[in-house]
Every structure is written in structure tokens, then in C-alpha cells.
Motif scaffolding. Structure first.
Motif, short mmCIF file in Angstrom:
data_model
loop_
_atom_site.label_atom_id
_atom_site.label_comp_id
_atom_site.label_asym_id
_atom_site.label_seq_id
_atom_site.Cartn_x
_atom_site.Cartn_y
_atom_site.Cartn_z
N THR A 1 0.84 -1.20 0.00
CA THR A 1 0.00 0.00 0.00
C THR A 1 0.88 1.24 0.00
N VAL A 2 0.36 2.29 -0.60
CA VAL A 2 1.03 3.58 -0.63
C VAL A 2 -0.01 4.63 -0.26
N THR A 3 0.34 5.48 0.69
CA THR A 3 -0.53 6.58 1.09
C THR A 3 0.14 7.88 0.68
N GLY A 4 -0.62 8.75 0.01
CA GLY A 4 -0.07 10.03 -0.43
C GLY A 4 -1.09 10.79 -1.24
N THR A 5 -0.62 11.85 -1.89
CA THR A 5 -1.51 12.68 -2.71
C THR A 5 -1.28 12.36 -4.19
N ILE A 6 -2.38 12.27 -4.91
CA ILE A 6 -2.36 11.88 -6.32
C ILE A 6 -2.42 13.11 -7.22
N SER A 7 -1.71 13.02 -8.33
CA SER A 7 -1.77 14.06 -9.36
C SER A 7 -1.63 13.40 -10.73
N ALA A 8 -1.88 14.16 -11.76
CA ALA A 8 -1.75 13.65 -13.13
C ALA A 8 -1.01 14.69 -13.97
N LYS A 9 -0.17 14.18 -14.89
CA LYS A 9 0.55 15.08 -15.79
C LYS A 9 0.90 14.31 -17.05
N ASP A 10 0.67 14.91 -18.18
CA ASP A 10 1.00 14.31 -19.48
C ASP A 10 0.42 12.91 -19.65
N GLY A 11 -0.80 12.71 -19.14
CA GLY A 11 -1.48 11.43 -19.31
C GLY A 11 -1.03 10.34 -18.35
N LYS A 12 -0.12 10.65 -17.43
CA LYS A 12 0.34 9.67 -16.45
C LYS A 12 -0.16 10.05 -15.06
N GLN A 13 -0.33 9.03 -14.22
CA GLN A 13 -0.77 9.23 -12.83
C GLN A 13 0.45 9.19 -11.91
N TYR A 14 0.46 10.05 -10.91
CA TYR A 14 1.56 10.13 -9.95
C TYR A 14 1.00 10.13 -8.53
N ILE A 15 1.83 9.66 -7.59
CA ILE A 15 1.50 9.75 -6.18
C ILE A 15 2.75 10.23 -5.44
#
Length: 111
Positions: free
Chosen positions: A87-101
Motif C-alpha cells: 500500500t502507498v498513502t499520499g496525494t495523487i496528481s496527473a501530468k501528461d497522461g500519467k498518474q503520480y503519487i
């Protein structure tokens, strides 16, 4: 004068709503899935980076970690092609069609 007052109140409400939406965007989320090295296991990056793959219905979504990559203590466990549930806990964002945490907490499942 009433028109100016109404406009001021309307703008103040708009600012509060926008601030609330931005706060929601930064909400912490916990993802459960398979943690992998994006270079060694997925062959998607030029250098070692950590990622988690999560099932969303029938789709497999990859979230790339916004961290120090192979310098993170949790990366050693999956570097070289290993895949581990966790599991990973954090904040999600998106850029250039990719998902990041942006991970705050990373845990591997205990056997």
C-alpha cells in the motif's frame, strides 16, 4: 450600492468554493496494489523509479512515485524486477497522461 455588495459577496463565495476544491485535490489517498521498479520490471523509464499498479475495474493503472527513486529505502525490495504487494498513502496528481503519487507512507504486505 446593492449591486457592488452582491458582486463582492458572490466573489467571496467563489473564492471559498475554489479553495475547497483545491483542498479536495490534495486529499491523501491509500492505493493497494503491486509495487514495482518502473525501469527493471516495467521497462518504462531510463532510471530506477518506484511505481504501484492498481486494478481499476478491468484496467491496470500505474501510479509513478514522486520521490527520490532508487535512493528511497523501500525501493531496494523491488529493484531488479521484483514485484511486491503493498500500500502507498499520499496525494495523487496527473501530468501528461500519467498518474503520480507523492508517497508519505509505503508498506509491503506481510507474508
Amino acid at each position: 450600492m446593492n449591486g457592488a455588495k452582491s458582486t463582492s459577496v458572490g466573489l467571496a463565495l467563489l473564492v471559498v468554493v475554489v479553495a475547497g476544491l483545491r483542498a479536495q485535490e490534495k486529499k491523501e489517498t491509500t492505493l493497494r496494489g503491486t509495487i514495482v521498479c518502473a525501469m527493471c520490471a516495467l521497462k518504462e523509464t531510463q532510471k530506477c523509479e518506484t511505481a504501484i499498479q492498481v486494478k481499476d475495474g478491468t484496467k491496470l493503472v500505474t501510479y509513478y512515485f514522486l520521490d527520490k527513486g532508487e535512493a528511497e529505502s523501500y525501493h531496494d525490495a523491488i529493484c531488479g524486477g521484483e514485484r511486491k504487494e503493498g500500500t502507498v498513502t499520499g496525494t495523487i496528481s496527473a501530468k501528461d497522461g500519467k498518474q503520480y503519487i507523492a508517497p508519505k507512507k509505503v508498506e509491503y504486505a506481510k507474508k
